[in-house]
Scaffold this motif. Structure first.
Motif, PDB file in Angstrom:
ATOM      1  N   THR A  38       3.925  -1.151  26.849  1.00 32.34           N
ATOM      2  CA  THR A  38       4.781  -1.725  26.155  1.00 32.34           C
ATOM      3  C   THR A  38       5.154  -0.634  24.779  1.00 32.34           C
ATOM      4  O   THR A  38       6.550  -0.481  24.664  1.00 32.34           O
ATOM      5  CB  THR A  38       4.132  -2.789  25.555  1.00 32.34           C
ATOM      6  OG1 THR A  38       3.664  -3.830  26.475  1.00 32.34           O
ATOM      7  CG2 THR A  38       5.376  -3.826  24.930  1.00 32.34           C
ATOM      8  N   SER A  42       8.987   1.062  24.234  1.00 31.67           N
ATOM      9  CA  SER A  42       9.713   0.676  23.061  1.00 31.67           C
ATOM     10  C   SER A  42      10.102   2.025  22.265  1.00 31.67           C
ATOM     11  O   SER A  42      10.952   2.253  21.979  1.00 31.67           O
ATOM     12  CB  SER A  42       8.853  -0.010  22.172  1.00 31.67           C
ATOM     13  OG  SER A  42       8.309  -1.150  22.706  1.00 31.67           O
ATOM     14  N   LEU A 177      10.591  -5.301  28.721  1.00 37.32           N
ATOM     15  CA  LEU A 177       9.678  -5.461  27.780  1.00 37.32           C
ATOM     16  C   LEU A 177       9.037  -6.971  27.883  1.00 37.32           C
ATOM     17  O   LEU A 177       7.711  -7.226  27.858  1.00 37.32           O
ATOM     18  CB  LEU A 177      10.179  -5.481  26.252  1.00 37.32           C
ATOM     19  CG  LEU A 177       9.228  -5.345  25.103  1.00 37.32           C
ATOM     20  CD1 LEU A 177       8.628  -4.065  25.298  1.00 37.32           C
ATOM     21  CD2 LEU A 177      10.108  -5.278  23.905  1.00 37.32           C
ATOM     22  N   LEU A 180       6.551  -6.926  30.591  1.00 34.05           N
ATOM     23  CA  LEU A 180       5.349  -6.374  30.291  1.00 34.05           C
ATOM     24  C   LEU A 180       4.513  -7.302  29.477  1.00 34.05           C
ATOM     25  O   LEU A 180       3.349  -7.584  29.762  1.00 34.05           O
ATOM     26  CB  LEU A 180       5.746  -5.090  29.409  1.00 34.05           C
ATOM     27  CG  LEU A 180       5.868  -3.876  30.206  1.00 34.05           C
ATOM     28  CD1 LEU A 180       6.355  -2.732  29.591  1.00 34.05           C
ATOM     29  CD2 LEU A 180       4.563  -3.598  31.162  1.00 34.05           C
ATOM     30  N   ILE A 181       5.282  -7.954  28.697  1.00 36.62           N
ATOM     31  CA  ILE A 181       4.334  -8.725  27.434  1.00 36.62           C
ATOM     32  C   ILE A 181       3.940 -10.142  28.471  1.00 36.62           C
ATOM     33  O   ILE A 181       2.727 -10.272  28.352  1.00 36.62           O
ATOM     34  CB  ILE A 181       5.164  -9.283  26.446  1.00 36.62           C
ATOM     35  CG1 ILE A 181       5.384  -8.092  25.594  1.00 36.62           C
ATOM     36  CG2 ILE A 181       4.481 -10.330  25.623  1.00 36.62           C
ATOM     37  CD1 ILE A 181       6.315  -8.369  24.516  1.00 36.62           C
TER      38      ILE A 181
END
Lengths: 301, 228
Positions: A38, A42, A177, A180-181
């Protein structure tokens, strides 16, 4: 809760990390990998965003004035442009400068032709940089209505392309994202659930001897938090190393450097502390609250 | 004191585990609860420990109305009871000492108190020399004695023993019940669930027999140890 009890519970938390080495290590790895993925994506996205906005800045809007305007009219328009919304920078280009630029763009042989001209055909113009390129058509429409403006030249097509590209990348990145979270949360809560399940007997016994839920939770909470913090620090180190080595690669290769327009990419040192705090915060929170949530079922005895 | 009034417990599927049970156990009593498996013994235990609440009727234990207990209160209520299980339920990675000290920490006792109380409890069950051992290094009888010491840690007015002799050698069973008797002599109410009729016959006392979810027999009988 008495202080001596609190310290006891904290000690228990530390102790159980060692006692459950394998599970602790597994949770640690899972949190590490999830946060690393993550975090690095980012950072990559933030840089890509900067690169695109750098490219966007290269696009100028040129405002041409009517022929033969007086100096006063030029000054008026200059001021007016400066005060126009979404205009960040205004540069005046006189007709002489424009001709000079034009000549230089062509071969010396041809430039002679221009010398033969007895009147300069170039109009007075302004070169404008915008704050937000996605609003380019609004701004251009606005400027076109100003007095003494003949035409406005704007790179509509390219601007639209850049704006679309940025938006698309943001959406893709958002999805990545988010995925992934979500995946991290599922994996982490499962890992924690396993480690809690292994110790459900212990929890059960505590319930029977009259331990409050807080008392039972505290060591697990401490344990989760410590694992999360360690994962956060290691994550920060790995991010720092990989980020800097990628940047070194770009910096040592001029071709890449120019191609990607990386001249003001994010320096890791500038955001180092923020990254460390974010990693540690998220790591500790994820792992500690993951533990607490997974414990819920076992506490209902 | 334990008081149960018109208790009905139904498990999912509509099977009645307990049906119209009325029961009163006064302070200082020693009670055996007997019955075949499936007769409702475990359900009765679970009610006393507030593991479950009845579908109908009310349960009072040590002055708590168990149907109305919530959250933290449940924990506080449980501190007034000592429990011994058939499978001992010691924490395997704590020493004998820590298994007992653990209960005292749960109830917020000071370090000084714990240092005095644990050795006393261990001497009570004749295990003073095994303080540093781990549960797996002990025999079944010894483990149950640790569990007993743990149950007594908070000096509870009520001790509930769920088949405490179920997992240990028959000759050691007498030793455990003897200890329970000694504890009872000092004023603690003891409720012991068992299916070992020889033990009941030997020790005697108040016997409650459960049959298909109902009390079929509740009387005092003389033990053979008194006759001999």
């Amino acid at each position: 809760m008495k202080w001596s009890n609190f310290t006891y519970l904290v000690k228990q938390g530390f102790g159980s990390i060692w006692k459950n080495k394998l599970m602790s290590f597994a949770s640690f790895c899972i949190i590490l990998v999830s946060m690393l993925l993550t975090g690095i994506s980012s950072l990559a996205m933030m840089n890509l965003n900067i690169i695109i906005s750098n490219i966007e800045e290269l696009n100028d809007v040129v405002v041409f004035m009517d022929k033969g305007v007086a100096e006063e009219q030029i000054n008026t328009l200059h001021e007016k442009l400066k005060q126009t919304p979404n205009v960040r920078e205004v540069k005046y280009r006189s007709s002489d400068e424009a001709l000079e630029e034009f000549k230089q763009r062509y071969d010396k042989d041809y430039s002679v032709i221009f010398d033969k001209l007895f009147e300069n055909p170039m109009p007075e113009s302004f070169i404008i940089k915008l704050d937000d390129i996605s609003l380019i058509s609004n701004t251009v429409d606005n400027i076109s209505t100003f007095n003494d403006v003949e035409t406005v030249n704007a790179p509509y097509e390219f601007a639209r392309f850049l704006v679309n590209m940025r938006a698309t990348l943001m959406i893709i990145f958002g999805f990545v994202l988010f995925a992934l979270i979500v995946v991290s949360l599922i994996i982490i809560s499962n890992a924690v659930r396993t480690s809690v399940f292994i110790r459900r007997k212990e929890i059960n016994i505590m319930k029977y001897v009259g331990a409050t839920n807080t008392f039972i939770r505290t060591p697990f909470f401490v344990e989760g938090m410590i694992i999360g913090l360690i994962a956060g620090v290691i994550c920060w180190l790995l991010t720092k190393l990989s980020y800097n080595s990628v940047m070194d690669l770009f910096n040592s290769n001029t071709a890449l450097f120019t191609a990607f327009g990386i001249h003001d990419n994010i320096q890791f040192n500038e955001i180092s502390l923020v990254v460390l705090l974010l990693y540690c915060g998220f790591g500790a929170a994820l792992s500690a609250f993951g533990t607490m949530i997974s414990m819920g079922k076992h506490l209902k005895v | 004191m334990i008081e149960m009034k018109n208790i009905k417990v139904r498990y999912s599927g509509g099977i009645a585990a307990l049906n119209d049970v009325n029961l009163r156990i006064d302070d200082g009593e020693f009670v055996f609860i007997v019955g075949n498996s499936g007769a409702g013994k475990s359900t009765l235990m679970k009610l006393m420990l507030r593991e479950i609440i009845p579908n109908e009727g009310r349960v009072f234990v040590n002055g708590y109305n168990l149907s109305k207990l919530k959250g933290k209160k449940i924990a506080h209520f449980r501190r007034t009871i000592g429990v011994v299980f058939q499978d001992f339920r010691l924490i395997p990675d704590l020493t004998v000492y820590d298994n007992i000290a653990f209960v005292l920490r749960v109830t917020n006792r000071s370090k000084k108190y714990i240092r005095q109380r644990v050795p006393y409890l261990l001497s009570l069950v004749n295990l003073a020399d095994r303080a540093k051992a781990y549960p797996h290094q002990l025999s079944g009888g010894e483990q149950q004695r640790v569990a007993l010491a743990r149950a007594l840690a908070n000096d509870p007015p009520l001790l509930i023993a769920d088949e405490p002799t179920g997992n240990i050698d028959p000759e050691l069973s007498y030793e455990i019940v003897d200890m329970l008797k000694t504890i009872n002599d000092q004023g603690t109410t003891v409720v012991m669930v068992t299916h070992q009729h020889d033990l009941v016959k030997y020790f005697g006392g108040r016997i409650i027999n459960l049959k298909r979810g109902q009390i079929s027999f509740d009387e005092l009988i003389g033990g053979s140890d008194e006759v001999e």
